[in-house]
Design an enzyme around this catalytic site. Structure first.
Site, PDB file in Angstrom:
ATOM      1  N   ARG A   1       0.849  -1.196   0.000  1.00 45.99           N
ATOM      2  CA  ARG A   1       0.000   0.000   0.000  1.00 45.99           C
ATOM      3  C   ARG A   1       0.881   1.240   0.000  1.00 45.99           C
ATOM      4  O   ARG A   1       1.650   1.468   0.923  1.00 45.99           O
ATOM      5  CB  ARG A   1      -0.940   0.011   1.205  1.00 45.99           C
ATOM      6  CG  ARG A   1      -1.867   1.236   1.193  1.00 45.99           C
ATOM      7  CD  ARG A   1      -3.101   1.082   2.069  1.00 45.99           C
ATOM      8  NE  ARG A   1      -2.812   1.017   3.487  1.00 45.99           N
ATOM      9  CZ  ARG A   1      -3.752   1.058   4.448  1.00 45.99           C
ATOM     10  NH1 ARG A   1      -5.034   1.156   4.116  1.00 45.99           N
ATOM     11  NH2 ARG A   1      -3.415   0.976   5.716  1.00 45.99           N
TER      12      ARG A   1
ATOM     13  N   GLU B   1     -12.874   4.359   0.385  1.00 47.29           N
ATOM     14  CA  GLU B   1     -12.937   4.847   1.758  1.00 47.29           C
ATOM     15  C   GLU B   1     -13.170   6.356   1.834  1.00 47.29           C
ATOM     16  O   GLU B   1     -13.145   6.933   2.921  1.00 47.29           O
ATOM     17  CB  GLU B   1     -11.636   4.500   2.495  1.00 47.29           C
ATOM     18  CG  GLU B   1     -10.401   5.069   1.831  1.00 47.29           C
ATOM     19  CD  GLU B   1      -9.099   4.563   2.432  1.00 47.29           C
ATOM     20  OE1 GLU B   1      -9.126   3.987   3.527  1.00 47.29           O
ATOM     21  OE2 GLU B   1      -8.051   4.756   1.794  1.00 47.29           O
TER      22      GLU B   1
ATOM     23  N   LEU C   1     -13.850   3.204   8.786  1.00 51.50           N
ATOM     24  CA  LEU C   1     -13.393   4.301   9.638  1.00 51.50           C
ATOM     25  C   LEU C   1     -13.003   5.532   8.839  1.00 51.50           C
ATOM     26  O   LEU C   1     -13.448   6.650   9.127  1.00 51.50           O
ATOM     27  CB  LEU C   1     -12.244   3.822  10.528  1.00 51.50           C
ATOM     28  CG  LEU C   1     -12.679   2.799  11.579  1.00 51.50           C
ATOM     29  CD1 LEU C   1     -11.485   2.107  12.189  1.00 51.50           C
ATOM     30  CD2 LEU C   1     -13.509   3.476  12.659  1.00 51.50           C
ATOM     31  N   ASP C   2     -12.154   5.360   7.822  1.00 48.54           N
ATOM     32  CA  ASP C   2     -11.829   6.507   6.979  1.00 48.54           C
ATOM     33  C   ASP C   2     -13.082   7.046   6.307  1.00 48.54           C
ATOM     34  O   ASP C   2     -13.260   8.261   6.165  1.00 48.54           O
ATOM     35  CB  ASP C   2     -10.796   6.116   5.917  1.00 48.54           C
ATOM     36  CG  ASP C   2      -9.381   6.492   6.336  1.00 48.54           C
ATOM     37  OD1 ASP C   2      -9.197   7.614   6.838  1.00 48.54           O
ATOM     38  OD2 ASP C   2      -8.468   5.672   6.169  1.00 48.54           O
TER      39      ASP C   2
ATOM     40  N   PRO D   1      -6.757  -8.593  12.136  1.00 51.32           N
ATOM     41  CA  PRO D   1      -5.678  -7.858  12.797  1.00 51.32           C
ATOM     42  C   PRO D   1      -4.440  -8.674  13.162  1.00 51.32           C
ATOM     43  O   PRO D   1      -3.489  -8.101  13.694  1.00 51.32           O
ATOM     44  CB  PRO D   1      -6.363  -7.354  14.077  1.00 51.32           C
ATOM     45  CG  PRO D   1      -7.373  -8.410  14.394  1.00 51.32           C
ATOM     46  CD  PRO D   1      -7.870  -8.891  13.063  1.00 51.32           C
TER      47      PRO D   1
ATOM     48  N   ASP E   1      -5.157   3.048  14.052  1.00 48.18           N
ATOM     49  CA  ASP E   1      -4.231   3.618  13.086  1.00 48.18           C
ATOM     50  C   ASP E   1      -4.759   5.003  12.715  1.00 48.18           C
ATOM     51  O   ASP E   1      -5.631   5.542  13.393  1.00 48.18           O
ATOM     52  CB  ASP E   1      -4.033   2.708  11.868  1.00 48.18           C
ATOM     53  CG  ASP E   1      -5.299   2.549  11.030  1.00 48.18           C
ATOM     54  OD1 ASP E   1      -6.319   3.209  11.325  1.00 48.18           O
ATOM     55  OD2 ASP E   1      -5.271   1.766  10.064  1.00 48.18           O
TER      56      ASP E   1
END
Length: 735
Positions: A359, A445, A472-473, A554, A644
């Site tokens: 990424r 996202e 989340l983003d 995770p 994060d």
């Protein structure tokens, strides 16, 4: 930057020059001159477009803020809001129906379904553990987590708990019965497994009871029970073996995923089992994202070279790491492939590692590791593209097709997706790679990408290898985009809103309509509670049921457990079931409601503010003080959550929104952060590297956390990177 070097008109850190010329280029048919000339050409071609796209983000946000100030929340005028977004170019026309054209993808991307890990490539140990998480011990995963209850007789204790161990064996047998059922009886009743060959040759038709003409000699797995001999219902599920009849490994396959029965009666566990089943090894993390972005704290040339060096080591197969554990030195390296005798008489070779994706960072940040001809820092994404692809050219054990898989995050709409593809095309040209070598994973996202997903996929139709949701983003961007609409709901309430389900459904259904099934991945987001595996096993099966080929987990242990879901669910069948479902509308996607201020008590407001403040502080302090980009942070209830920059973004935007709309005051925010700093200090009391924030006016970490909250509304798209990078660089400069 001291002793900088000039390379083809670029001003480059000597650390990066040395890495490129002494580590990354040797062994490739790319000269230093070709690399630097190509890099300079990439910067010259794309820097102005990068700046223009960022300016467009700001311009659109200004117009949306003004609309909300005039008309209030979207619900007041949903139709007018959509018309407005089309008028300003936020929503674009959808392309005609199409099927993606990506070729040269590995089976882990196109035809296999299973868990996906995301790991900071800056940490060699984590990077290696994730790469090696292709295979995981089911016994260990069950025994060491709460999937097996931890109370009463099943409590783990200090030594081995035989009652708990038996519960593990029983649970593993139940898995085998589900994925690899026998014609009669249960795997729990088996007293011996045997590979039939030699004089006991068997035809598949003998077992299947059909009229097949298949008569070639085959290897078949049979099982003995007290009730007599039995077979696998699907004899084709047995694909290989190694070792002896009384000890060795048996390889089974279901839904494309393998499981290995380890037979060893000399093993302490196997000795207690009728068959000697010492473990069940399951194929787990099929793919791993080696992350240069949200889980990494890389703010300068030194940090970036460390990131690139580990990625290079993964591509050459030479990365290793040593650490102390239990008083002994443990050395980690990349695992080799696994070789067996195939049931068809041919060698069976199974990959020992996850297929590795990388990424890159998004389009926003710049880096002074490289400056252009004018002396301005270049886009960090341009550097990531050039260097990570260069390193991937060393690939000796990853992609079988020669593909380079780059996950590109935080793109806003199809124009930015097209821009990323243009960058990759320029990098291919600069490095002499065939066109379309670089594949792109689209992180869905950001709100503008969600609203224009079909057009975004179309822009990358020759390169796209996955689309993936990021709750989340996505929520952080939703809050920032609608900052002026009114106060947002509490975080736990947002998760239950219809717009979130519309977002998740649109991602799958649009992906299916664009032909991703059997061609590319459709992915889902992270399970954030690494210690709550029982809850994960109950909840995360929803992802393959929704038609997602993969979903983030995770840890390697979580990957081992989540892999069981892909045996329970035929993802491609789920995709066929969903293929013609109605896609949720934009009205549903834009339907996030505002919070009526009077509906919350002061206690509820205070509790939510404390929760957000604690999460921000707990994450930021490690980022700024220690350069840790992703970690398990205890929340206000002492529940460890994976944090994060995406989690930090939503928390900081939530506080900034409530501050903007008067649910909390500036003084209240400051006093809450001061109070919660004590809590975070206590939670980190055992960390010798930790520096307290409470009552410490010189704490850069505390200042950074407070800045994210007080000035969150002014951050570009609500991102945390500008503040975190600046504050981390400040700490590094002091040392």
């Amino acid at each position: 930057m001291n002793h900088v070097q000039q390379k083809s008109g670029l001003t480059v850190s000597p650390l990066l020059v040395d890495f490129i010329e002494k580590e990354a280029l040797p062994g490739l048919k790319v000269s230093a001159e070709q690399f630097w000339n190509g890099f300079a050409a990439v910067v010259a071609e794309h820097a102005s477009t990068n700046a223009a796209l960022l300016h467009k983000r700001d311009d659109l946000q200004i117009k949306i803020d003004d609309w909300h100030r005039r008309y209030g929340p979207v619900a007041n005028n949903a139709q007018g809001y959509q018309m407005f977004l089309r008028d300003i170019g936020y929503v674009v026309d959808e392309p005609a129906d199409f099927i993606i054209e990506t070729t040269g993808l590995d089976p882990e991307i196109s035809t296999l379904c299973g868990p996906q890990l995301v790991v900071p490539v800056s940490n060699a140990r984590y990077a290696l553990n994730a790469a090696n998480a292709r295979w995981g011990s089911l016994y260990d995963a069950l025994y060491g987590t709460d999937v097996i209850a931890r109370d009463g007789d099943l409590a783990p204790g200090k030594g081995f708990n035989e009652t708990r161990g038996q519960a593990v064996v029983d649970r593993a047998a139940a898995f085998l019965d589900t994925a690899f059922p026998l014609t009669s009886g249960s795997h729990a009743d088996v007293t011996g497994y045997h590979v039939v060959d030699g004089t006991e040759r068997t035809r598949y038709s003998d077992i299947m009871g059909n009229n097949s003409d298949e008569s070639r000699p085959v290897k078949v797995l049979v099982a003995d029970t007290v009730a007599g001999r039995t077979h696998l219902k699907d004899p084709y599920a047995f694909v290989g073996y190694a070792g002896r009849q009384d000890g060795g490994e048996i390889v089974l396959r279901h839904h494309g995923l393998h499981a290995i029965l380890v037979i060893d009666k000399t093993n302490a566990i196997g000795a207690k089992h009728a068959v000697g089943l010492a473990d069940v090894i399951v194929e787990a993390a099929l793919t791993t994202i080696q992350d240069c972005e949200d889980s990494v704290a890389a703010v300068d040339a030194e940090d970036k070279v460390g990131v690139y060096r580990n990625w290079l080591g993964l591509m050459t197969g030479t990365l290793e790491d040593s650490f102390e554990k239990g008083g002994k030195t443990v050395r980690r390296t990349l695992k080799a492939d696994r070789t067996f005798a195939g049931a068809d008489g041919k060698p069976l070779v199974l990959k020992g590692r996850s297929l590795l994706l990388v990424r890159n960072v998004g389009h926003l940040m710049t880096t002074d590791a490289v400056k252009d001809a004018s002396g301005a820092p270049i886009g960090e994404g341009l550097m990531d593209a050039m260097v990570t692809v260069l390193c991937a050219m060393h690939d000796s054990m990853n992609s079988t097709t020669g593909a380079v898989y780059i996950v590109k995050p935080k793109m806003h709409g199809p124009d930015e997706v097209a821009f990323a593809c243009a960058i990759f095309a320029s990098v291919e040209k600069a490095l002499g790679l065939p066109p379309l070598t670089v594949k792109i994973g689209i992180m869905d996202e950001e709100r503008r990408t969600s609203a224009n997903l079909k057009a975004a996929i179309y822009a990358a139709r020759q390169r796209v290898f996955f689309i993936n949701t990021g709750f989340l983003d996505r929520t952080g961007d939703e809050i920032h985009t609608s900052m002026e609409a009114g106060p947002v709901l509490r975080k736990d309430e947002i998760k239950n809103e219809r717009w979130i389900q519309a977002y998740e459904d649109r991602n799958v259904l649009i992906g299916l309509a664009c032909g991703l099934s059997g061609r590319a991945q459709i992915g889902k987001g992270m399970w954030a509670r690494p210690d709550d595996m029982a809850a994960m096993m109950s909840a995360k099966i929803a992802h393959p049921n929704a038609g997602a080929n993969t979903a983030w987990v995770p840890s390697p242990t979580a990957a081992t457990l989540h892999a069981l879901h892909y045996h329970e669910v035929d993802v491609f069948e789920a995709q066929r079931r969903r293929h013609n479902q109605t896609t949720p509308t934009l009205a549903e996607l834009f339907s996030m409601p505002i919070q009526a201020p009077f509906s919350l008590s002061r206690e509820e407001i205070t509790r939510e503010l404390e929760n957000n403040a604690q999460g921000i502080l707990g994450y930021v302090v490690r980022w700024v003080q220690q350069g840790v980009g992703c970690s398990k942070v205890p929340d206000i209830n002492n529940v460890g959550l994976m944090e994060d920059r995406a989690t930090c973004r939503i928390s900081s935007q939530a506080v900034a929104n409530w501050l903007r709309h008067g649910l909390v005051s500036k003084d209240e925010v400051i006093s809450t952060f001061e109070r919660m700093a004590n809590v975070v200090d206590e939670q980190n009391a055992d960390d010798p590297l930790y520096r307290s924030m409470a009552n410490n006016p010189h704490s850069v970490a505390f200042q950074a956390a407070l800045e994210l909250a007080l000035h969150g509304a002014d951050q570009p798209s609500g991102y945390t990177e500008p503040v975190l990078h600046a504050r981390r660089a400040e700490v590094k400069a002091r040392h």
